[in-house]
Design a protein around this motif. Sequence first.
Motif, short mmCIF file in Angstrom:
data_model
loop_
_atom_site.label_atom_id
_atom_site.label_comp_id
_atom_site.label_asym_id
_atom_site.label_seq_id
_atom_site.Cartn_x
_atom_site.Cartn_y
_atom_site.Cartn_z
N ASN A 73 0.68 -1.01 -0.05
CA ASN A 73 0.01 0.45 -0.18
C ASN A 73 1.12 1.72 0.30
O ASN A 73 0.40 2.50 -0.19
N LEU A 74 1.73 1.38 0.51
CA LEU A 74 3.22 1.87 0.71
C LEU A 74 3.71 2.91 -0.34
O LEU A 74 3.89 3.61 -0.95
N GLY A 75 3.92 1.00 -1.21
CA GLY A 75 4.61 1.69 -2.91
C GLY A 75 5.36 1.16 -2.45
O GLY A 75 6.76 1.07 -2.57
N ASP A 76 6.23 3.37 -2.94
CA ASP A 76 6.86 3.97 -3.20
C ASP A 76 8.08 3.33 -2.27
O ASP A 76 8.32 4.11 -0.86
N ASN A 77 9.59 3.32 -2.71
CA ASN A 77 11.00 2.95 -1.91
C ASN A 77 10.95 4.48 -0.83
O ASN A 77 11.15 4.52 0.15
N ALA A 78 10.98 5.20 -1.05
CA ALA A 78 11.25 6.70 -0.76
C ALA A 78 10.29 6.53 0.83
O ALA A 78 10.96 6.81 1.23
N GLY A 81 11.95 3.85 2.97
CA GLY A 81 12.57 5.04 4.04
C GLY A 81 12.58 5.45 4.90
O GLY A 81 13.66 5.40 5.45
N ARG A 82 12.01 7.12 4.93
CA ARG A 82 11.50 7.55 5.38
C ARG A 82 11.08 7.07 6.70
O ARG A 82 11.88 6.93 7.94
N ILE A 83 10.11 5.71 6.86
CA ILE A 83 9.43 5.65 7.89
C ILE A 83 10.90 4.24 8.49
O ILE A 83 10.71 4.37 9.87
N GLY A 84 11.27 3.98 8.12
CA GLY A 84 12.09 2.73 8.51
C GLY A 84 13.41 3.95 8.84
O GLY A 84 13.51 3.46 9.74
N GLY A 288 -4.95 3.12 16.48
CA GLY A 288 -5.97 3.99 15.20
C GLY A 288 -4.82 4.05 14.75
O GLY A 288 -4.34 4.91 13.73
N VAL A 289 -3.21 3.85 14.49
CA VAL A 289 -2.05 3.48 13.44
C VAL A 289 -2.74 2.82 12.61
O VAL A 289 -3.39 1.57 12.44
N LYS A 290 -2.38 3.14 11.11
CA LYS A 290 -2.99 2.67 10.38
C LYS A 290 -1.98 1.00 10.09
O LYS A 290 -0.81 1.78 10.57
N ASN A 291 -2.61 0.41 8.89
CA ASN A 291 -2.13 -0.89 8.96
C ASN A 291 -0.76 -0.71 8.71
O ASN A 291 0.96 -1.21 8.72
N GLU A 292 -0.32 0.45 7.15
CA GLU A 292 1.16 0.57 6.85
C GLU A 292 2.08 0.43 7.34
O GLU A 292 3.39 0.50 7.64
N ILE A 293 1.31 0.84 8.58
CA ILE A 293 3.12 2.18 9.35
C ILE A 293 3.25 0.49 10.56
O ILE A 293 4.36 0.49 10.96
N ALA A 294 1.24 0.06 11.31
CA ALA A 294 1.89 -0.87 12.02
C ALA A 294 2.63 -1.90 12.02
O ALA A 294 3.19 -2.82 13.13
N ALA A 295 2.57 -2.89 10.66
CA ALA A 295 2.55 -3.72 10.61
C ALA A 295 3.74 -3.75 10.28
O ALA A 295 4.96 -4.99 10.51
N PHE A 296 4.67 -2.12 10.43
CA PHE A 296 6.19 -2.47 9.58
C PHE A 296 6.70 -1.87 10.95
O PHE A 296 7.57 -2.73 11.51
N ILE A 400 3.86 7.37 17.01
CA ILE A 400 4.59 8.86 17.11
C ILE A 400 4.78 8.72 15.21
O ILE A 400 4.83 9.73 14.24
N VAL A 401 5.23 7.76 14.80
CA VAL A 401 5.53 7.22 12.98
C VAL A 401 5.01 7.69 12.87
O VAL A 401 4.84 8.50 11.57
N ALA A 402 3.02 7.11 13.10
CA ALA A 402 2.08 7.66 12.17
C ALA A 402 1.41 8.86 12.13
O ALA A 402 1.66 8.90 11.32
N LYS A 403 1.38 9.19 12.86
CA LYS A 403 0.72 11.42 13.37
C LYS A 403 2.24 11.74 12.54
O LYS A 403 1.46 12.83 11.76
N SER A 404 3.72 11.20 12.36
CA SER A 404 4.42 13.10 11.51
C SER A 404 3.78 11.60 9.85
O SER A 404 4.05 12.88 9.16
N GLU A 405 3.12 10.52 10.16
CA GLU A 405 3.07 10.55 8.20
C GLU A 405 1.25 10.03 8.03
O GLU A 405 1.09 10.12 6.54
N GLY A 406 0.86 11.39 9.09
CA GLY A 406 -0.36 11.68 8.56
C GLY A 406 -1.34 9.91 9.00
O GLY A 406 -2.57 10.00 7.97
#
Length: 422
Positions: A73-78, A81-84, A288-296, A400-406
């Motif tokens: 769902n996140l798709g792009d590498n950028a 990388g940023r979330i990582g 309330g963290v979206k799956n694409e952030i929580a799953a990582f 915190i990561v989820a918040k910063s990524e909206g």
Amino acid sequence: MEHHKLTRNILIGMVLGILLGSIVFSMGLADDHPLLVYVIDGLFDLGGKIFVISLKLLVVPLVFVSLACGASNLGDNASMGRIGAKTVGLYMLTTAIAITLGLMAATIVDPGKGINLTTEAQYVASESPSLKQVILDIFPANPVKAMADGNMLQVIVFAILVGVAISRCGDAGQRVRVALNDWNEVIMAMVMMLMGFAPIGVFCLLIALFSHMGFSAISDLLAYFLTVAGVLVVHFLLTYGTMVRTLANISPLTFFRHMAPVMAYAFSTSSSNATLPVTLETVEKKVGVKNEIAAFTIPLGATINMDGTAIMQGVATVFIAAAYNVDLGVADYLAVILTATLASIGTAGVPGVGLIMLALVLQQVGLPVEGIALIIGVDRLLDMLRTVVNVTGDAAVSAIVAKSEGKLDLDIFAGREKGYSI
Ligand code: ASP
């Protein structure tokens, strides 16, 4: 069952397990007493073990499916990388803060003062892997073997690769994504099914454990025990409380309340890994963290982020140094911070692993590894407490990561909306 009822029942199971277990222990029964043999070590131990095995059963399929979905769902590498980078950075930062607090508190309290070194127990350190090996171990040669071994970092790498590849495959990728999303729902439903048994599972685990756990070791090591426990509480309330308040802009109290069942699992299993299915489900559907952030962030955290363990290591190092009359200099303290932070990477969150990592830290500053024998008596209980801190730290960073990524859903967090189904 409604969520708050389940939470309440889990807490009741916990308290009953601890109370009844302690009563059985205080009866001082002989090892071959039928109550111990058939009921405690038979029935309840069996129930507890089946519960933990069932939790572990879900870990690998859940991490793979959920993370492959999230990455696709996140798709792009950028953005990956940023979330990582944010996640790993925050994990390292919180671990460094934790161990610094541990070292500071231990230096002030000095729990090793006047310790008598005549200990009968011996501790044989396991071979600790080199840094090169730790890095090499992140790369999977065989995904099936990685899954069979439960090697979480390798499973994470493979799942991310699959997810990114899915996002590059147009229609074919879309079909796989839909199938994976469906699988994700199926596995989450299994997690929910298992959670229904949690009150009994937790009760069985704790009564079996506390029926054999005396607290006499604690009185010998009271200063050490209280220092570690005190810093765990401070880190939990202050560091995480402040971080979620200021960086994720959410109420720490509500956050801790949502996390209560996860803490009960962590406490009774002493394993961030076994708790992972519940952490993931709670972080997505309650925090309330979206799956694409929580799953990582959550599987990664269960493997590399162990703040509670780091606290124990900080206090234990100062304690053992004092017991052996070794003076630690500033360089030693820095070495402890660095080694403990790095040592936590690549060590799975399973019961007692903190002591193996402690051996690495002690070796680094030239302290005798046998010193671990001094603290082993109270480690089981501290393991339970620090695992609570370990998993809460993962969830705090995830929010915190989820918040910063909206990608933090405040309606779910506030309970205005039921957790979305993925
Ligand atoms: N039991 C801890 C965990 O799973 C690790 C440890 O400190 O031993 O997070």
